[in-house]
Scaffold this motif. Structure first.
Motif, PDB file in Angstrom:
ATOM      1  N   PRO A  37     -23.909  -8.532   2.133  1.00 34.04           N
ATOM      2  CA  PRO A  37     -23.863  -9.933   2.578  1.00 34.04           C
ATOM      3  C   PRO A  37     -25.131 -10.292   3.357  1.00 34.04           C
ATOM      4  O   PRO A  37     -25.963  -9.430   3.645  1.00 34.04           O
ATOM      5  CB  PRO A  37     -22.643  -9.956   3.505  1.00 34.04           C
ATOM      6  N   ILE A  38     -25.253 -11.548   3.703  1.00 35.14           N
ATOM      7  CA  ILE A  38     -26.360 -11.988   4.551  1.00 35.14           C
ATOM      8  C   ILE A  38     -26.171 -11.355   5.931  1.00 35.14           C
ATOM      9  O   ILE A  38     -25.052 -11.348   6.475  1.00 35.14           O
ATOM     10  CB  ILE A  38     -26.409 -13.521   4.631  1.00 35.14           C
ATOM     11  N   SER A  39     -27.250 -10.836   6.478  1.00 40.69           N
ATOM     12  CA  SER A  39     -27.180 -10.133   7.760  1.00 40.69           C
ATOM     13  C   SER A  39     -26.579 -11.029   8.845  1.00 40.69           C
ATOM     14  O   SER A  39     -26.976 -12.184   9.017  1.00 40.69           O
ATOM     15  CB  SER A  39     -28.597  -9.704   8.165  1.00 40.69           C
ATOM     16  N   GLY A  40     -25.602 -10.479   9.551  1.00 49.58           N
ATOM     17  CA  GLY A  40     -24.990 -11.225  10.654  1.00 49.58           C
ATOM     18  C   GLY A  40     -23.788 -12.060  10.264  1.00 49.58           C
ATOM     19  O   GLY A  40     -23.114 -12.629  11.128  1.00 49.58           O
ATOM     20  N   SER A  54     -20.002 -15.741   4.858  1.00 50.80           N
ATOM     21  CA  SER A  54     -20.247 -16.907   5.698  1.00 50.80           C
ATOM     22  C   SER A  54     -20.410 -16.461   7.141  1.00 50.80           C
ATOM     23  O   SER A  54     -19.874 -15.429   7.561  1.00 50.80           O
ATOM     24  CB  SER A  54     -19.135 -17.946   5.563  1.00 50.80           C
ATOM     25  N   LEU A  55     -21.143 -17.287   7.891  1.00 51.33           N
ATOM     26  CA  LEU A  55     -21.496 -16.941   9.255  1.00 51.33           C
ATOM     27  C   LEU A  55     -20.277 -16.914  10.153  1.00 51.33           C
ATOM     28  O   LEU A  55     -20.108 -16.028  10.983  1.00 51.33           O
ATOM     29  CB  LEU A  55     -22.534 -17.941   9.787  1.00 51.33           C
ATOM     30  N   GLY A  56     -19.411 -17.903   9.967  1.00 45.58           N
ATOM     31  CA  GLY A  56     -18.274 -18.050  10.845  1.00 45.58           C
ATOM     32  C   GLY A  56     -17.074 -17.261  10.389  1.00 45.58           C
ATOM     33  O   GLY A  56     -17.060 -16.654   9.322  1.00 45.58           O
ATOM     34  N   GLY A  57     -16.041 -17.317  11.221  1.00 41.84           N
ATOM     35  CA  GLY A  57     -14.820 -16.593  10.892  1.00 41.84           C
ATOM     36  C   GLY A  57     -13.748 -17.442  10.261  1.00 41.84           C
ATOM     37  O   GLY A  57     -12.659 -16.977   9.989  1.00 41.84           O
ATOM     38  N   ALA A  63     -20.110 -21.069   2.598  1.00 46.10           N
ATOM     39  CA  ALA A  63     -20.097 -19.709   2.077  1.00 46.10           C
ATOM     40  C   ALA A  63     -21.219 -19.563   1.059  1.00 46.10           C
ATOM     41  O   ALA A  63     -21.434 -20.450   0.238  1.00 46.10           O
ATOM     42  CB  ALA A  63     -18.747 -19.396   1.428  1.00 46.10           C
ATOM     43  N   PHE A  64     -21.939 -18.456   1.134  1.00 46.83           N
ATOM     44  CA  PHE A  64     -23.037 -18.177   0.223  1.00 46.83           C
ATOM     45  C   PHE A  64     -22.566 -17.114  -0.767  1.00 46.83           C
ATOM     46  O   PHE A  64     -22.093 -16.055  -0.362  1.00 46.83           O
ATOM     47  CB  PHE A  64     -24.253 -17.643   0.992  1.00 46.83           C
ATOM     48  N   PHE A  65     -22.717 -17.416  -2.060  1.00 46.17           N
ATOM     49  CA  PHE A  65     -22.273 -16.500  -3.096  1.00 46.17           C
ATOM     50  C   PHE A  65     -23.425 -15.647  -3.619  1.00 46.17           C
ATOM     51  O   PHE A  65     -24.570 -16.106  -3.693  1.00 46.17           O
ATOM     52  CB  PHE A  65     -21.691 -17.274  -4.283  1.00 46.17           C
ATOM     53  N   GLY A  66     -23.093 -14.432  -4.013  1.00 46.36           N
ATOM     54  CA  GLY A  66     -24.031 -13.606  -4.758  1.00 46.36           C
ATOM     55  C   GLY A  66     -23.957 -13.967  -6.233  1.00 46.36           C
ATOM     56  O   GLY A  66     -23.114 -14.771  -6.637  1.00 46.36           O
ATOM     57  N   GLN A  67     -24.839 -13.359  -7.037  1.00 46.82           N
ATOM     58  CA  GLN A  67     -24.894 -13.684  -8.468  1.00 46.82           C
ATOM     59  C   GLN A  67     -23.787 -13.012  -9.259  1.00 46.82           C
ATOM     60  O   GLN A  67     -23.562 -13.347 -10.413  1.00 46.82           O
ATOM     61  CB  GLN A  67     -26.254 -13.311  -9.037  1.00 46.82           C
ATOM     62  N   GLY A  73      -5.159 -24.101   4.953  1.00 47.96           N
ATOM     63  CA  GLY A  73      -5.048 -23.859   6.386  1.00 47.96           C
ATOM     64  C   GLY A  73      -4.218 -22.660   6.775  1.00 47.96           C
ATOM     65  O   GLY A  73      -4.252 -22.224   7.900  1.00 47.96           O
ATOM     66  N   GLY A  74      -3.479 -22.099   5.832  1.00 50.96           N
ATOM     67  CA  GLY A  74      -2.592 -21.001   6.192  1.00 50.96           C
ATOM     68  C   GLY A  74      -3.326 -19.686   6.319  1.00 50.96           C
ATOM     69  O   GLY A  74      -3.168 -18.954   7.275  1.00 50.96           O
ATOM     70  N   SER A  75      -4.173 -19.385   5.347  1.00 51.48           N
ATOM     71  CA  SER A  75      -4.908 -18.127   5.353  1.00 51.48           C
ATOM     72  C   SER A  75      -6.390 -18.428   5.357  1.00 51.48           C
ATOM     73  O   SER A  75      -6.867 -19.216   4.575  1.00 51.48           O
ATOM     74  CB  SER A  75      -4.543 -17.324   4.105  1.00 51.48           C
ATOM     75  N   GLN A  76      -7.115 -17.802   6.217  1.00 52.32           N
ATOM     76  CA  GLN A  76      -8.531 -18.145   6.356  1.00 52.32           C
ATOM     77  C   GLN A  76      -9.357 -17.784   5.143  1.00 52.32           C
ATOM     78  O   GLN A  76     -10.433 -18.303   4.970  1.00 52.32           O
ATOM     79  CB  GLN A  76      -9.092 -17.457   7.597  1.00 52.32           C
ATOM     80  N   GLY A  77      -8.877 -16.862   4.344  1.00 49.10           N
ATOM     81  CA  GLY A  77      -9.719 -16.422   3.256  1.00 49.10           C
ATOM     82  C   GLY A  77      -9.355 -16.984   1.902  1.00 49.10           C
ATOM     83  O   GLY A  77     -10.087 -16.815   0.948  1.00 49.10           O
TER      84      GLY A  77
END
Lengths: 115, 111
Positions: A25-28, A95-98, A104-108, B93-97
């Motif tokens: 993934p992207i670092s960080g 993605s940076l956040g949780g 979100a950044f996708f790979g190929q 909204g239920g599951s973050q992923g």
């Protein structure tokens, strides 16, 4: 790296063979997602990590599929005893956040063909 | 529940406008739009959070109608580079992923 990197780009496996797909993934980036995309379809969710914790694996189609992200960076998707229906493009995104309010950044992707 | 995208495909001449719709039968928390060219990774366009906001990105904008559980992507004065398959991804909204993507709308822009 500059973006999400996946390897290999292409993989041909004989039915019954085990395969391992890698995602850098992207670092960080905290969040990492795996998706499966069949030809002509949208990506289908497989699993989600926040750092090293696998928070959601509800999309994994069977117990032959296993994913890990042991140190919270690189992730590996393993498929055991591959079947023809496993043939698809496997996409990784980070993605940076949780949460899902960030880009979100996708790979190929890795194109898996099971013969 | 997979969102339903319409139309499935559209062909435009350069400079024409298009609207792509994404509908859900379930209450949405957010809608994400991506564009994917053949053999390439999906590329992020924008996120819309519930609240009916509209966002813009160059000549591409989108709206989110919370009451209708629908988002629309507007492409104005289309360019050849807009060609590709557009996917909406819905978050309940239920599951973050668990971002659920529609089947996509294939857009072809001809000169």
């Amino acid at each position: 790296g500059a973006g999400v990197s996946q390897s290999p780009r292409y993989k041909v496996a004989k039915r019954g063979q085990d395969v391992a797909l890698r995602c850098d993934p992207i670092s960080g980036h905290v969040s990492l997602f795996w998706y499966q995309q069949a030809l002509g379809q949208g990506p289908e969710f497989l699993t989600y990590f926040q750092n090293e914790a696998q928070l959601d694996k509800s999309g994994l189609p069977s117990d032959r599929f296993f994913a890990e992200r042991p140190e919270g960076s690189v992730s590996t998707l393993k498929i055991q005893r591959t079947q023809q229906e496993d043939s698809a493009v496997y996409l990784c995104a980070s993605s940076l956040g949780g949460t899902f309010d960030t880009e979100a950044f996708f790979g190929q992707g890795t194109r898996l063909t099971v013969v | 529940q997979q969102p339903v995208q319409s139309p499935q495909a559209v062909i435009l001449r350069e400079g024409e406008d298009a609207v792509i719709n994404c509908s859900s039968s379930k209450a949405l928390y957010s809608v994400h739009w991506y564009r994917q060219k053949h053999g390439e990774a999906p590329v992020f366009l924008m996120i819309l959070l519930k609240g009916g906001e509209q966002k813009g990105h160059e000549k591409i904008s989108a709206s989110f109608n919370e009451k209708k559980q629908q988002s629309s992507l507007y492409l104005t004065a289309s360019q050849l580079s807009y060609s590709g398959t557009y996917f909406c991804g819905t978050d309940y909204g239920g599951s973050q992923g668990n971002l659920i993507f529609g089947k996509g709308t294939k857009l072809s822009v001809k000169p």
